[in-house]
Design an enzyme around this catalytic site. Structure first.
Site, short mmCIF file in Angstrom:
data_model
loop_
_atom_site.label_atom_id
_atom_site.label_comp_id
_atom_site.label_asym_id
_atom_site.label_seq_id
_atom_site.Cartn_x
_atom_site.Cartn_y
_atom_site.Cartn_z
N ASP A 243 -56.60 8.31 8.24
CA ASP A 243 -55.43 8.54 7.57
C ASP A 243 -55.82 9.33 6.21
OD1 ASP A 243 -52.61 8.15 7.80
OD2 ASP A 243 -52.75 7.45 5.82
N LYS B 18 -57.05 18.24 12.59
CA LYS B 18 -57.97 17.45 12.30
C LYS B 18 -58.92 17.21 13.33
CE LYS B 18 -55.26 13.54 9.87
NZ LYS B 18 -54.81 12.31 10.08
N ASP C 99 -53.95 22.69 2.36
CA ASP C 99 -55.03 23.41 2.01
C ASP C 99 -54.77 24.57 1.02
OD1 ASP C 99 -56.64 21.93 3.33
OD2 ASP C 99 -57.05 23.02 5.27
N HIS D 242 -63.18 16.18 2.04
CA HIS D 242 -62.88 14.61 2.17
C HIS D 242 -63.24 14.23 3.61
CE1 HIS D 242 -59.66 17.03 2.77
NE2 HIS D 242 -59.04 16.50 3.50
N ARG D 243 -62.77 14.91 4.57
CA ARG D 243 -62.74 14.42 5.96
C ARG D 243 -64.38 14.41 6.29
NH1 ARG D 243 -58.99 17.17 7.47
NH2 ARG D 243 -57.67 15.22 7.36
N LYS E 239 -65.40 24.77 4.14
CA LYS E 239 -64.58 23.53 3.72
C LYS E 239 -65.15 22.26 4.04
CE LYS E 239 -60.17 20.84 4.86
NZ LYS E 239 -58.97 21.07 5.58
P1 ITT Z 1 -52.55 11.71 12.77
O1 ITT Z 1 -51.92 10.47 12.22
O2 ITT Z 1 -51.96 11.80 14.26
O3 ITT Z 1 -53.92 11.80 12.73
P2 ITT Z 1 -51.08 13.47 10.99
O4 ITT Z 1 -50.88 14.66 10.76
O5 ITT Z 1 -49.69 12.50 11.02
O6 ITT Z 1 -52.11 12.92 12.17
P3 ITT Z 1 -51.65 12.10 8.63
O7 ITT Z 1 -51.09 10.76 8.51
O8 ITT Z 1 -53.15 11.51 7.89
O9 ITT Z 1 -51.97 12.78 9.71
O10 ITT Z 1 -51.08 13.13 7.53
C1 ITT Z 1 -51.53 13.48 6.14
C2 ITT Z 1 -51.13 14.88 6.08
O11 ITT Z 1 -51.57 15.34 5.09
C3 ITT Z 1 -51.23 16.06 7.12
O12 ITT Z 1 -50.15 16.06 8.23
C4 ITT Z 1 -51.41 17.12 6.34
O13 ITT Z 1 -50.02 17.90 5.86
C5 ITT Z 1 -52.03 16.75 5.20
N1 ITT Z 1 -53.59 16.86 5.36
C6 ITT Z 1 -54.42 15.89 5.99
N2 ITT Z 1 -55.76 16.55 5.91
C7 ITT Z 1 -55.68 17.48 5.19
C8 ITT Z 1 -56.54 18.49 4.83
O14 ITT Z 1 -58.03 18.23 5.38
N3 ITT Z 1 -56.04 19.63 4.22
C9 ITT Z 1 -54.73 19.65 3.98
N4 ITT Z 1 -53.77 19.10 4.15
C10 ITT Z 1 -54.14 17.89 4.78
#
Ligand code: ITT
Length: 193
Positions: A68, A12, A151, A176-177, A171
């Site tokens: 999130d 991220k 992904d 979305h991000r 991407k």
């Molecule tokens: P932080 O809370 O420290 O930011 P995290 O990995 O725990 O990190 P999330 O709780 O938002 O983050 O988890 C969302 C999960 O969704 C993440 O671990 C990935 O597996 C998936 N994810 C998030 N963004 C994604 C993306 O752009 N592409 C693919 N998978 C994604």
């Protein structure tokens, strides 16, 4: 302008750094000396995003933002959703999570899904949130090696490739991000003029 991004996810961090417009410098938790996990104890993406930003802001007495993200798949009642990070278990790898989705989706004809990111900017006890959503479909098998998480199993509308077949710049055209970060960056520009 320097802003602290409260995330322990290095993927991220890289993406947000690549999406940040000129003039914005993203500071990582490592750079401010925070190691460990951020709390995520709620049932919605919005609440978890706020929880992470509030926790870090209070701990370091500074403004910061967190996000999130969840993958929401229609055919399986919105799963993995808020549980995206630990869908196949507390210590599940990206690979385990992807395999669990593909197994559940094996017989499903409806393949529609969306990624949703909610960024929370927390400053001096108050906050504001920015949402980015990208619609797409789940292919039958995983395709591509780039990126992270889900992904390899997400094809955004308007493309024939999964996110994992794209470079980071590609991407960002769909992401979305990136959508949520653009809204956030505009907000920061407005409040700093
Ligand atoms: P932080 O809370 O420290 O930011 P995290 O990995 O725990 O990190 P999330 O709780 O938002 O983050 O988890 C969302 C999960 O969704 C993440 O671990 C990935 O597996 C998936 N994810 C998030 N963004 C994604 C993306 O752009 N592409 C693919 N998978 C994604």
């Amino acid at each position: 302008m320097k802003i602290i991004f409260a995330t322990s996810n290095q993927h991220k961090l890289k993406e947000v750094k690549s999406a940040a417009p000129e003039g914005f410098e993203i500071i990582s938790l490592k750079e401010i000396g925070f190691e460990g996990e951020l709390p995520e104890t709620h049932e919605t993406i919005e609440e978890n995003s706020l929880e992470k930003a509030e926790y870090l802001s209070n701990k370091f007495n500074t403004a910061c933002f967190a996000e999130d993200t969840g993958l929401i798949i229609d055919a399986i009642n919105g799963e993995p959703g808020v549980y995206s990070a630990r869908y196949a278990g507390e210590y599940a790898s990206f690979h385990d999570n992807v395999n669990k989705v593909l197994a559940k989706m094996k017989v499903m004809e409806t393949r529609t899904a969306r990624f949703k990111t909610v960024i929370t900017y927390y400053s001096q006890g108050s906050f504001v949130q920015f949402e980015g959503v990208t619609e797409g479909i789940i292919p039958l098998v995983q395709i591509g090696d780039n990126g992270f998480g889900y992904d390899p199993i997400f094809i955004p509308d308007g493309s024939t490739k999964t996110y994992a077949q794209m470079t980071m710049d590609e991407k960002n055209l769909f992401s979305h991000r990136k959508k949520s970060f653009d809204l956030f960056a505009n907000h920061l520009k407005l409040i700093t003029v």
